[in-house]
Design a protein around this motif. Structure first.
Motif, PDB file in Angstrom:
ATOM      1  N   THR A   3       0.830  -1.202   0.000  1.00 28.69           N
ATOM      2  CA  THR A   3       0.000   0.000   0.000  1.00 28.69           C
ATOM      3  C   THR A   3       0.863   1.250   0.000  1.00 28.69           C
ATOM      4  OG1 THR A   3      -1.810  -1.110   1.170  1.00 28.69           O
ATOM      5  CG2 THR A   3      -1.756   1.295   1.255  1.00 28.69           C
ATOM      6  N   LYS A   4       1.873   1.282   0.854  1.00 25.94           N
ATOM      7  CA  LYS A   4       2.768   2.430   0.929  1.00 25.94           C
ATOM      8  C   LYS A   4       3.480   2.662  -0.400  1.00 25.94           C
ATOM      9  CE  LYS A   4       2.235   3.438   5.336  1.00 25.94           C
ATOM     10  NZ  LYS A   4       1.606   4.704   5.776  1.00 25.94           N
ATOM     11  N   LEU A   7       1.015   4.095  -2.975  1.00 24.15           N
ATOM     12  CA  LEU A   7       0.738   5.501  -2.679  1.00 24.15           C
ATOM     13  C   LEU A   7       1.918   6.376  -3.089  1.00 24.15           C
ATOM     14  CD1 LEU A   7      -0.936   5.223   0.855  1.00 24.15           C
ATOM     15  CD2 LEU A   7      -2.065   5.699  -1.322  1.00 24.15           C
ATOM     16  N   LEU A 124      -5.808   1.616   4.416  1.00 22.70           N
ATOM     17  CA  LEU A 124      -4.886   2.724   4.165  1.00 22.70           C
ATOM     18  C   LEU A 124      -3.543   2.537   4.861  1.00 22.70           C
ATOM     19  CD1 LEU A 124      -7.326   5.776   4.523  1.00 22.70           C
ATOM     20  CD2 LEU A 124      -6.428   4.790   2.416  1.00 22.70           C
ATOM     21  N   CYS A 126      -2.844   2.877   8.063  1.00 25.25           N
ATOM     22  CA  CYS A 126      -2.604   4.015   8.950  1.00 25.25           C
ATOM     23  C   CYS A 126      -3.404   3.817  10.239  1.00 25.25           C
ATOM     24  CB  CYS A 126      -3.006   5.325   8.274  1.00 25.25           C
ATOM     25  SG  CYS A 126      -4.785   5.522   8.028  1.00 25.25           S
ATOM     26  N   TYR A 134      -9.185  12.569   9.194  1.00 23.69           N
ATOM     27  CA  TYR A 134      -9.545  12.806   7.796  1.00 23.69           C
ATOM     28  C   TYR A 134     -11.031  13.128   7.692  1.00 23.69           C
ATOM     29  CZ  TYR A 134      -5.128  10.813   6.001  1.00 23.69           C
ATOM     30  OH  TYR A 134      -3.818  10.573   5.690  1.00 23.69           O
ATOM     31  N   MET A 141      -5.735  14.896   3.332  1.00 21.89           N
ATOM     32  CA  MET A 141      -5.543  13.549   2.806  1.00 21.89           C
ATOM     33  C   MET A 141      -4.969  13.655   1.401  1.00 21.89           C
ATOM     34  SD  MET A 141      -8.571  10.707   2.690  1.00 21.89           S
ATOM     35  CE  MET A 141      -8.204   8.966   2.876  1.00 21.89           C
ATOM     36  N   SER A 142      -3.896  12.944   1.123  1.00 25.82           N
ATOM     37  CA  SER A 142      -3.306  13.025  -0.213  1.00 25.82           C
ATOM     38  C   SER A 142      -4.265  12.440  -1.241  1.00 25.82           C
ATOM     39  CB  SER A 142      -1.972  12.275  -0.262  1.00 25.82           C
ATOM     40  OG  SER A 142      -2.182  10.873  -0.251  1.00 25.82           O
ATOM     41  N   GLU A 145      -4.088   8.679  -1.282  1.00 30.21           N
ATOM     42  CA  GLU A 145      -4.828   8.052  -0.182  1.00 30.21           C
ATOM     43  C   GLU A 145      -6.331   8.141  -0.422  1.00 30.21           C
ATOM     44  OE1 GLU A 145      -2.101   8.773   3.759  1.00 30.21           O
ATOM     45  OE2 GLU A 145      -3.020  10.524   2.821  1.00 30.21           O
TER      46      GLU A 145
END
Length: 227
Positions: A3-4, A7, A124, A126, A134, A141-142, A145
């Motif tokens: 996921t990281k 992103l 996510l 996180c 958020y 939030m990017s 994301e």
């Protein structure tokens, strides 16, 4: 970890698109940073993809750089040249407002599909408190994301940005109109843009709204008058 990584890649793509649009608009990193109320170094990190830019920030940049929002999200989009100077808007207020609106949209979408805060936090990668921040509009939030969160809720990024109440949406609509006009042949474009032809265009629009039977009767009446 996957996921990281995903992103991070998405952040780099968005950063590249932002940089391309900024250079074409003839603006500096300092100019854009000032608009967003951040430091030049922070904006440079956005362009390098080292940090994810939020959707409200991207909307404001699209307005200021005079490009459609999708030109900053989609690799296949080509940002057009600047057509006019961006008018004054309370951009700092817009950023705050849009962050809160997106948070509400995200919470409603999550609840509609039966996901918990914990579920979305896992997706996510996180902490749960970050998801809560958020949704309350207390944390930006990017785009990367937000895309992932929207997908988990059965939505797309378009579902969150197609709202015509966005303060900067008028500029984007103008771009869409200009793009459609540019696709017309030179002769038709000249006719459409000539103010003296407004009456003929209105008549054409009215005729276009009529059904076939009504148009046939009008045509027959005109023929009777002519002959």
């Amino acid at each position: 970890m996957e996921t990281k990584h995903a992103l991070s890649i998405r952040n780099k793509i968005v950063g590249t698109l932002v940089r391309r649009a900024r250079l074409q608009a003839g603006m500096t990193q300092s100019d854009c940073a000032e608009v967003l109320g951040i430091s030049t170094s922070a904006f440079a990190r956005y362009e390098r993809g080292e940090r994810g830019i939020s959707l409200p920030q991207l909307e404001v940049l699209a307005y200021v750089l005079d490009v459609p929002l999708h030109a900053l999200c989609n690799e296949d989009s080509e940002p057009p040249g600047r057509s006019a100077d961006a008018g004054a808007l309370p951009l700092d207020r817009i950023l705050q407002l849009r962050t809160k609106i997106i948070g509400v949209q995200l919470r409603k979408a999550r609840e509609s599909v039966g996901l918990s805060v914990e579920d979305l936090a896992l997706a996510l990668d996180c902490p749960e408190r970050v998801v809560t921040e958020y949704e309350l509009g207390r944390r930006e939030m990017s785009v990367a994301e937000l895309e992932l969160a929207a997908r988990e809720c059965g939505l797309t990024l378009d579902d969150l940005i197609k709202d015509d109440t966005r303060p900067v949406s008028e500029a984007e609509r103008e771009h869409q109109v200009l793009a459609r006009v540019a696709e017309l042949s030179p002769e038709v474009r000249e006719f459409v843009l000539n103010p003296t032809n407004d009456l003929y265009l209105r008549i054409g629009m009215k005729l276009n709204s009529l059904d076939a039977d009504t148009l046939r009767r009008i045509a027959e009446t005109i023929l009777d008058i002519t002959y």
